[in-house]
Structures are given as C-alpha cells and as structure tokens.
Write a protein that holds these residues in place. Structure first.
Motif, short mmCIF file in Angstrom:
data_model
loop_
_atom_site.label_atom_id
_atom_site.label_comp_id
_atom_site.label_asym_id
_atom_site.label_seq_id
_atom_site.Cartn_x
_atom_site.Cartn_y
_atom_site.Cartn_z
N ASN A 1 -9.75 -69.51 -19.45
CA ASN A 1 -8.92 -68.39 -18.97
C ASN A 1 -8.59 -68.54 -17.49
OD1 ASN A 1 -9.06 -67.16 -21.53
ND2 ASN A 1 -11.04 -66.25 -21.02
N VAL B 1 -19.45 -65.41 -21.64
CA VAL B 1 -18.58 -65.35 -20.46
C VAL B 1 -18.68 -66.64 -19.67
CG1 VAL B 1 -18.20 -64.18 -18.26
CG2 VAL B 1 -18.61 -62.83 -20.33
N THR C 1 -17.56 -56.61 -27.55
CA THR C 1 -16.19 -56.67 -27.05
C THR C 1 -16.02 -55.86 -25.78
OG1 THR C 1 -15.40 -56.91 -29.33
CG2 THR C 1 -13.77 -56.26 -27.67
N TYR D 1 -17.66 -58.01 -23.11
CA TYR D 1 -17.15 -59.38 -22.94
C TYR D 1 -15.74 -59.41 -22.37
CZ TYR D 1 -15.38 -63.97 -24.36
OH TYR D 1 -14.80 -65.21 -24.37
N VAL D 2 -14.85 -58.56 -22.87
CA VAL D 2 -13.45 -58.64 -22.46
C VAL D 2 -13.26 -58.31 -20.97
CG1 VAL D 2 -11.15 -57.66 -22.83
CG2 VAL D 2 -12.60 -58.24 -24.79
N GLY E 1 -15.01 -61.13 -18.83
CA GLY E 1 -14.28 -62.39 -18.92
C GLY E 1 -12.96 -62.35 -18.18
N ASN F 1 -11.24 -63.49 -29.56
CA ASN F 1 -12.49 -64.25 -29.52
C ASN F 1 -13.72 -63.35 -29.64
OD1 ASN F 1 -11.09 -66.66 -29.20
ND2 ASN F 1 -11.14 -66.55 -26.96
N SER G 1 -6.09 -61.29 -22.03
CA SER G 1 -6.82 -60.17 -22.63
C SER G 1 -6.73 -60.21 -24.15
CB SER G 1 -6.28 -58.85 -22.09
OG SER G 1 -4.90 -58.70 -22.40
N LEU H 1 -9.07 -62.87 -25.36
CA LEU H 1 -10.45 -62.41 -25.24
C LEU H 1 -10.82 -61.44 -26.36
CD1 LEU H 1 -10.72 -61.88 -21.37
CD2 LEU H 1 -11.92 -63.60 -22.73
#
Length: 333
Positions: A213, A206, A118, A121-122, A125, A265, A259, A262
C-alpha cells in the motif's frame, strides 16, 4: 493527292487524345501516379486488424478466466443449494443452507471476530502506509533502500512471516514483551490470551502488508503537482495545511483504492489465524474464511461452506459500496 495543313493536323491529334485518354503516355521524367485508396477504406482495414489482434491477445486470458474463475463460481452457486460431502451423491436442498446460516452461532462469532479485525486493520494499515509514503516521497539512495526493505514482507510467505512473529510475540522470551519491559510494562500473553490474540494478528498483518500500500500511495503522491504545494506555501499555509487541503484531496482516488483493498483483505484474512493460533484461544481468532475452510474441508460440508462464501461476498460488496459512497460524497464536497 491531298494537302493537309498544320492546323488541321493539330485538330485531329487533339480529337484522338480526347477519344482515347487511356493511351496517353506521361511526359519523360515524370512517373505516373497511382490512385491512392480512399481514406475511409484504409482506416477501416486498420481497425479490423487491430480488433482481430486484440481478440487474439484476449483469447488466452479470457479462457483462463472462464476456466478458473467463472466456472468455479457457477459450480459453487449450484453446490450452495445442495448437500454435498465430496464422498457421496449431491442432494438438492434449495435455500436450506442459507437459512441455516442465520441460526448458526459459530458463524456470528466468526463474523464478529472478522469485523473486529477489520476495524483495527483498515485504519492502521491506511495511516501507516500513507505516513511511510510521505516520508519516502523524495529522491536519494537511502530512500530507495528503505523502500525495498519495507516492501520485502509483502513478497515473503505468510508461514515465514508468522514464524518470525511467533517468536516476537512469545510471552516469555519474545522481543515485544522484552521491549515493553524496558518501560516497566508487563506484556500480555498475546497469542495465548483471548483478549489480545486478535490484536496480535492485526499487528502482524499490518507489518506484513503495508509495504504494498505504501508503493500505491507513492505513485499517487508523485502525481501531485509541486506547483500546488508551492502556491499553498506562498499563501502562508504550513505543512499540515498543505497536506490537509492540497495533498489529501489530490490523492483521494488513491486513498479509495487502498482502503477498498484493505477492506477486502481484512474480510478474507485466513493465513495468519491458521498459522499462529488455529482459531484459538477460545475461538477468539476464528475468522469468516477460517470458518468456511473448517466447514468445507474439516467437516466436508461443501454445500454449507459454499453458501457461507456467497454470504461473505455480499458482505464484502456491501462494505465496498459504502466506502465508495463515502469517497464520492467527499469528492463532491
């Protein structure tokens, strides 16, 4: 024989008209108006019809929600308080499954891997989707083509995407290591190295998800008034200042939405780890959902897997509330 004057005849005629108003006949050429219904009655009838139609349209989605969402949640809550192995009887154990989680070392390994995923990735992304949306926030045929190309991975299956990235990340013949070799860099084993396996899954995730997104950010950017940007430029602001003080505050709610999606997910990641690494090497890519799947369908511990699911729900809810709190605090400033 009586004689009646014209004035007396007029008086009698007027008296009869007053006594029987319903017998009056409208003059020729004029149609008699009907009494219109009161305004309140018409509005009330229309509102009732709209309410009835709304309930009719909501009936099927509501039934599907109750059948496939609300009912499974209730069943999972009951199962989480029991020992159920699919084959056999359900045994009531209370909160033993929840207390067992605290002393389960594999759960904490899976949670640590998920948090690491996380954290990578967040932000990646979010930044890549916003940067791409800024580049494509204009008109033109080429722009539409690139929007379509960037969105294709979103609608592609995870298995197909994982197959492509399995070749890209191949340590001997992969495209990524070949590109790194051009710069004199010896690429790692990626999926076969416990230190790089999760990073490889983050790169794939990503790439596969930023297109959706990007479209959300495009919708938010197109809602920013051009007059605000022009006013900032007239005041001497450069491109970065326009983005920092005009564009970014205008799309704050869009950023919060992206956000939050993300984060959700990221904590629900499963397909990538299952297809690419099966949780290895050395449990380095075992995520929380993967561990729930393994407990439920691998070990047939449905009660324990249900308890893990509710713990994951609480974790996602907590992170989402923190994200909302931070966004609201920035908005108040």
């Amino acid at each position: 024989m009586s004689i009646v004057t014209s004035s007396e005849e007029q008086a009698v005629t007027g008296r009869e008209a007053l006594l029987a108003p319903e017998t009056q006949v409208a003059p020729p050429g004029r149609r008699r108006r009907r009494r219109a219904p009161e305004r309140g009655q018409g509005v009330s009838a229309t509102r009732k019809q709209q309410t009835r139609a709304a309930w009719v349209f909501l009936a099927l989605p509501g039934a599907l929600f109750l059948l496939f969402t609300a009912l499974p949640v209730v069943v999972a809550a009951v199962v989480s308080l029991s020992d159920y192995a699919v084959i056999g009887k359900l045994t009531w154990v209370g909160f033993d499954n929840y207390t067992r989680i605290a002393s389960d070392p594999f759960f904490w390994i899976a949670l640590r891997n998920t948090v690491f995923y996380t954290v990578l990735y967040v932000p990646l992304g979010l930044v890549i989707a916003l940067a791409t949306a800024l580049l494509l926030n204009r008109s033109g045929r080429a722009v539409r083509i690139f929007r379509t190309l960037f969105y294709i991975p979103v609608v592609s299956s995870t298995v197909a995407t994982a197959t492509v990235w399995y070749w890209v990340l191949n340590p001997q013949h992969g495209l990524l290591n070949a590109a790194l070799g051009w710069f004199g860099i010896d690429g790692p084993a990626w999926l076969y190295d416990s230190h790089w396996a999760m990073s490889a899954i983050v790169m794939m995730s990503v790439w596969a998800g930023f297109g959706g997104n990007m479209m959300i950010f495009l919708g938010g950017l197109q809602g920013v008034s051009p007059d605000l940007r022009e006013a900032a430029r007239l005041d001497g602001a450069n491109a970065w200042q326009v983005f920092r003080y005009v564009v970014l505050p205008s799309i704050r709610r869009t950023t919060f939405l992206v956000s939050t999606l993300l984060i959700i997910n990221a904590f629900q990641v499963f397909d990538q780890a299952y297809v690419l690494t099966k949780g290895g090497p050395g449990n380095s890519t075992v995520t929380t959902v993967y561990y729930i799947y393994d407990r439920g369908f691998g070990s047939l511990q449905m009660g324990y897997a249900s308890a893990l699911s509710f713990i994951l729900f609480v974790i996602i809810l907590a992170f989402s509330l923190v994200n909302a709190r931070l966004t609201n605090r920035d908005t108040e400033r």
